[in-house]
Design an enzyme around this catalytic site. Structure first.
Site, short mmCIF file in Angstrom:
data_model
loop_
_atom_site.label_atom_id
_atom_site.label_comp_id
_atom_site.label_asym_id
_atom_site.label_seq_id
_atom_site.Cartn_x
_atom_site.Cartn_y
_atom_site.Cartn_z
N HIS A 2 2.00 4.77 -2.79
CA HIS A 2 2.07 5.97 -2.61
C HIS A 2 3.66 6.45 -2.86
O HIS A 2 3.78 7.62 -3.57
CB HIS A 2 2.02 6.47 -1.15
CG HIS A 2 0.29 6.25 -0.76
ND1 HIS A 2 -0.78 6.54 -1.36
CD2 HIS A 2 -0.14 5.64 0.44
CE1 HIS A 2 -1.63 6.34 -0.69
NE2 HIS A 2 -1.28 5.64 0.44
N HIS A 30 0.80 -1.23 -0.08
CA HIS A 30 0.04 0.00 0.04
C HIS A 30 1.02 1.19 0.02
O HIS A 30 0.61 2.29 -0.91
CB HIS A 30 -0.81 0.02 1.28
CG HIS A 30 -1.81 1.05 1.22
ND1 HIS A 30 -2.92 1.26 0.83
CD2 HIS A 30 -1.63 2.30 1.75
CE1 HIS A 30 -3.61 2.47 1.07
NE2 HIS A 30 -2.95 2.97 1.68
N GLU A 31 1.97 1.24 1.08
CA GLU A 31 2.66 2.55 1.16
C GLU A 31 3.65 2.65 -0.15
O GLU A 31 3.99 3.68 -0.81
CB GLU A 31 3.51 2.55 2.27
CG GLU A 31 2.65 2.62 3.70
CD GLU A 31 1.67 3.89 3.69
OE1 GLU A 31 1.99 4.69 3.14
OE2 GLU A 31 0.59 3.50 4.29
#
Length: 348
Positions: free
Chosen positions: A22, A18-19
């Site tokens: 980003h 997920h990170e």
């Protein structure tokens, strides 16, 4: 000990992906990344590479990608690497990348499972006399393709539809050989099972995939099933149709992972890893969906503010947006406490 390691591994991979979404899109858009962290709390390990600190923190309950100028500020007005100084579309891509990467991870893991196990083709092995499917002439070998206009690719999708629409009449499209047929089915309450049934008997057999394209295709259907499951469950919760003991938080998830490890480790590492991958598909899809909800402090809340900025042609005042996100964060922390309390109460 293995249970804890497995839980940390599963959560760590989900958060890292997920990170990383980003992080990757921040770098592509020329945004400075101050720190990329897995876990929360005090740092255990860290390494500085260029402008970014890569760290592993003590508590395996999350992670973050801290970007330059993420919350604006006057001191960032002339910083070309500040998140707040990038175009709206650049910021939207960075924020949306986290949930999208969760869906990508879910798809990758689903493909691994489908390649090894196959998929549950919605083929029936018979019908039960006295129920609608029997009366409508459905029989062994029929393959369900649609229910009330909803495409069906996996038998679990049939089960899920029946679970969330227990008394709803349905038009079922199915194939018998190459011929498409339609049956109008009316669920009937069964005293034996305590639920509404249409009288379909399932073989429960999985069909092996034939090639890479089929693996990729049915990997998508697995993720679609998980996403629909999450959305239907949320709808049930909002309608107040879910009991408190059916709602699980992080403690429940760790408990499920632990039970999976305990029950499958004796069958060998391959079976254990496939079962953990199966749990991870649902969790990753769940994380993707939940993060896209328009709740302040989540990615979906930030996307909502960015879409408002796109429509207005200018951003909302940073102080007001910050207050909304802070309130959303406080609500999420309170919800986390409630879920943990509920999990512990259900366990004991």
């Amino acid at each position: 000990m293995l249970n804890i390691v497995a839980a940390i591994l599963v959560f760590g991979i989900l958060v890292m992906f997920h990170e990383f979404g980003h992080f990757l899109f921040a770098k592509w858009n020329g945004i400075g990344v101050v720190e990329f962290a897995i876990g929360m709390g005090p740092k255990l390990l860290s390494i500085q590479k260029g402008e970014t600190l890569y760290s592993i923190r003590l508590l395996p309950i999350g992670g973050f990608c801290m970007m330059v100028g993420e919350d604006g500020g006057e001191d960032m007005a002339n910083n070309p690497k500040a998140f707040s100084n990038k175009s709206v579309w650049a910021r939207i891509s960075v924020v949306a990348a986290g949930p999208i990467f969760n869906f990508i991870l879910a798809w990758f893991l689903a493909m691994v499972i489908v390649a090894n196990v196959g998929y549950d083709l919605p083929r029936i092995s018979g019908t039960t006399e006295g129920y609608s499917a029997y009366e409508q002439g459905m029989q062994e070998g029929d393959v369900i393709t649609q229910i009330n206009g909803h495409s069906i690719k996996l038998y679990r999708e049939v089960s899920m539809y029946l679970y969330f629409h227990p008394q709803e009449e349905m038009d079922v499209v199915y194939k018998r050989g190459d011929e498409a047929r339609t049956a109008h089915l009316t669920p009937k309450y069964s005293e034996e099972t305590g639920s509404y049934r249409i009288g379909i008997v399932v073989s429960g057999q999985y069909v092996p995939t034939q090639n890479l394209f089929e693996v990729m295709e049915y990997g998508v259907y697995e993720v679609r099933y998980c996403i629909n499951n999450v959305l239907q469950s949320l709808s049930y919760m909002l309608k107040g149709q879910v009991k408190s003991e059916d709602i699980g938080g992080p403690v429940r998830v760790v408990s499920i992972i632990g039970e999976t490890v305990k029950e499958t480790r004796s069958y060998g590492w391959e079976i254990l890893l496939l079962n953990l991958a199966n749990i991870s598909v649902l969790l990753s899809a769940n994380l993707g969906v939940m993060n896209l909800l328009p709740i302040p402090a989540l990615d979906g809340g930030r996307l909502l503010f960015l879409l408002i900025e796109l429509l207005r042609g200018k951003p909302l005042p940073p102080d007001k947006e910050g207050m909304v996100h802070f309130a959303g964060f406080a609500f999420l922390m309170l919800l986390m406490v409630v879920l943990v309390f509920n999990d512990i109460r259900n366990i004991f």
